[in-house]
Design a protein around this motif. Sequence first.
Motif, PDB file in Angstrom:
ATOM      1  N   LYS A  41      93.474 141.578  28.495  1.00  0.00           N
ATOM      2  CA  LYS A  41      92.155 142.152  28.269  1.00  0.00           C
ATOM      3  C   LYS A  41      91.000 141.361  28.192  1.00  0.00           C
ATOM      4  O   LYS A  41      90.080 141.645  28.547  1.00  0.00           O
ATOM      5  CB  LYS A  41      92.539 143.226  27.240  1.00  0.00           C
ATOM      6  CG  LYS A  41      93.730 144.384  27.505  1.00  0.00           C
ATOM      7  CD  LYS A  41      94.004 144.985  26.334  1.00  0.00           C
ATOM      8  CE  LYS A  41      94.524 144.399  25.127  1.00  0.00           C
ATOM      9  NZ  LYS A  41      95.816 143.859  25.130  1.00  0.00           N
ATOM     10  N   THR A  42      91.304 140.511  27.046  1.00  0.00           N
ATOM     11  CA  THR A  42      90.095 139.472  26.811  1.00  0.00           C
ATOM     12  C   THR A  42      89.737 138.787  27.739  1.00  0.00           C
ATOM     13  O   THR A  42      88.705 138.675  28.065  1.00  0.00           O
ATOM     14  CB  THR A  42      90.556 138.665  25.434  1.00  0.00           C
ATOM     15  OG1 THR A  42      91.043 139.525  24.374  1.00  0.00           O
ATOM     16  CG2 THR A  42      89.732 137.579  25.157  1.00  0.00           C
ATOM     17  N   THR A  43      90.727 138.318  28.753  1.00  0.00           N
ATOM     18  CA  THR A  43      90.295 137.521  29.835  1.00  0.00           C
ATOM     19  C   THR A  43      89.581 138.493  30.939  1.00  0.00           C
ATOM     20  O   THR A  43      88.295 137.794  31.438  1.00  0.00           O
ATOM     21  CB  THR A  43      91.650 136.886  30.637  1.00  0.00           C
ATOM     22  OG1 THR A  43      92.382 136.490  29.737  1.00  0.00           O
ATOM     23  CG2 THR A  43      91.263 136.412  31.637  1.00  0.00           C
ATOM     24  N   PHE A  85      83.007 140.728  20.355  1.00  0.00           N
ATOM     25  CA  PHE A  85      83.977 139.563  20.720  1.00  0.00           C
ATOM     26  C   PHE A  85      85.184 139.888  19.674  1.00  0.00           C
ATOM     27  O   PHE A  85      84.852 140.426  18.521  1.00  0.00           O
ATOM     28  CB  PHE A  85      83.716 138.243  20.370  1.00  0.00           C
ATOM     29  CG  PHE A  85      82.468 137.924  21.224  1.00  0.00           C
ATOM     30  CD1 PHE A  85      82.763 137.446  22.685  1.00  0.00           C
ATOM     31  CD2 PHE A  85      81.124 137.829  20.950  1.00  0.00           C
ATOM     32  CE1 PHE A  85      81.574 137.084  23.553  1.00  0.00           C
ATOM     33  CE2 PHE A  85      80.211 137.653  21.625  1.00  0.00           C
ATOM     34  CZ  PHE A  85      80.448 137.180  23.050  1.00  0.00           C
ATOM     35  N   GLN A  86      86.429 139.508  20.329  1.00  0.00           N
ATOM     36  CA  GLN A  86      87.698 139.874  19.373  1.00  0.00           C
ATOM     37  C   GLN A  86      87.615 139.056  18.077  1.00  0.00           C
ATOM     38  O   GLN A  86      88.165 139.336  16.992  1.00  0.00           O
ATOM     39  CB  GLN A  86      89.040 139.656  20.284  1.00  0.00           C
ATOM     40  CG  GLN A  86      90.227 140.189  19.640  1.00  0.00           C
ATOM     41  CD  GLN A  86      91.490 139.978  20.749  1.00  0.00           C
ATOM     42  OE1 GLN A  86      91.368 139.694  21.889  1.00  0.00           O
ATOM     43  NE2 GLN A  86      92.569 140.569  20.330  1.00  0.00           N
ATOM     44  N   ASP A  87      86.902 137.771  18.396  1.00  0.00           N
ATOM     45  CA  ASP A  87      86.993 137.085  17.204  1.00  0.00           C
ATOM     46  C   ASP A  87      85.725 136.924  16.587  1.00  0.00           C
ATOM     47  O   ASP A  87      85.199 135.790  16.015  1.00  0.00           O
ATOM     48  CB  ASP A  87      87.369 135.442  17.513  1.00  0.00           C
ATOM     49  CG  ASP A  87      86.563 135.005  18.594  1.00  0.00           C
ATOM     50  OD1 ASP A  87      85.883 135.417  19.164  1.00  0.00           O
ATOM     51  OD2 ASP A  87      87.065 133.672  19.072  1.00  0.00           O
ATOM     52  N   ALA A 161      83.491 146.033  24.335  1.00  0.00           N
ATOM     53  CA  ALA A 161      84.196 145.683  22.955  1.00  0.00           C
ATOM     54  C   ALA A 161      85.533 145.350  22.927  1.00  0.00           C
ATOM     55  O   ALA A 161      86.144 146.243  23.556  1.00  0.00           O
ATOM     56  CB  ALA A 161      83.657 146.904  22.087  1.00  0.00           C
ATOM     57  N   ASP A 162      85.808 144.178  22.383  1.00  0.00           N
ATOM     58  CA  ASP A 162      87.094 143.840  22.594  1.00  0.00           C
ATOM     59  C   ASP A 162      87.996 143.969  21.325  1.00  0.00           C
ATOM     60  O   ASP A 162      87.612 143.441  20.316  1.00  0.00           O
ATOM     61  CB  ASP A 162      87.215 142.094  22.654  1.00  0.00           C
ATOM     62  CG  ASP A 162      88.612 141.653  23.548  1.00  0.00           C
ATOM     63  OD1 ASP A 162      89.499 142.621  23.187  1.00  0.00           O
ATOM     64  OD2 ASP A 162      88.616 140.558  23.671  1.00  0.00           O
ATOM     65  N   GLU A 163      88.905 145.046  21.099  1.00  0.00           N
ATOM     66  CA  GLU A 163      89.758 145.454  20.095  1.00  0.00           C
ATOM     67  C   GLU A 163      88.742 145.565  18.960  1.00  0.00           C
ATOM     68  O   GLU A 163      89.087 144.929  17.864  1.00  0.00           O
ATOM     69  CB  GLU A 163      90.694 144.320  19.712  1.00  0.00           C
ATOM     70  CG  GLU A 163      92.001 144.970  19.050  1.00  0.00           C
ATOM     71  CD  GLU A 163      92.697 145.875  19.844  1.00  0.00           C
ATOM     72  OE1 GLU A 163      92.799 146.925  19.597  1.00  0.00           O
ATOM     73  OE2 GLU A 163      93.460 145.463  21.136  1.00  0.00           O
TER      74      GLU A 163
END
Length: 215
Positions: A41-43, A85-87, A161-163
């Motif tokens: 997903k992130t990729t 971002f997820q982070d 939006a990532d998670e």
Amino acid sequence: MLVSVKKLSHSFGSHWVLKNISFQVRERECVILTGHSGAGKTTLLQILHGAQPIQRGVAEVAGYHLNKLTQRRLPLLRRQLGVVFQDFKILPQKSVGENVGMALEVRRMPRAQIKRRVNAVLRGVQMEQRADLKCARLSGGEQQRVAIARAIVVNPKILMADEPTGNLDETLSLRLVQIFKKFNEHGTTVILATHNKQVIQELPHSQLIDLSTHD
Ligand SMILES: Nc1ncnc2c1ncn2[C@@H]1O[C@H](COP(=O)(O)OP(=O)(O)OP(=O)(O)O)[C@@H](O)[C@H]1O
Ligand SMILES: [Mg+2]
């Protein structure tokens, strides 16, 4: 089509993460990327906002052919996007307000207007009381809300939006999903990566893309 992905594959070394992915996203659509941890997903989101090069396949986002997009023109694509971002990637030494306002400063918006916009968005994510606090002092869920506020404050054409609810409790997750929904209803195309079933349920009109089932 606002986003068009054809036969996209991506590997890290000999490990193929994305295999032959194709999909299209219409303007104003809401898309949910789902699949187990490590499904890619992130990729995929990174490829869509130009943070990973295309290895195989073709992708076009907001009129930009990613295969041909040079580093010099990448900011033009990025201007169309709001990315959570997820982070998070927020700046810990800057305040909540500064982190959220930065993208508007780059766009040379007048200071008073920036303040108004930032406050309105922070109110939406229930962070207006924290506007002057350094981000380093925030909890994970608070940082996540700053990341969301920073992505939506520019009124992007596409919100990726990532998670975005990974660090939030149920009540806050649902509240934030309502914010995404409202943006979507007002014309923003939303691409969301999540494995949160409740988030998926709250967005019943979405195109679901399950990366676990692709091979
Ligand atoms: N830079 C990298 N180098 C090597 N392997 C990577 C790199 N980035 C991601 N991977 C691998 O690619 C796979 C997919 O990672 P990705 O982060 O896209 O998954 P994800 O679906 O977002 O997972 P999660 O739900 O845990 O966030 C994982 O196996 C990961 O280890
Ligand atoms: Mg991920």
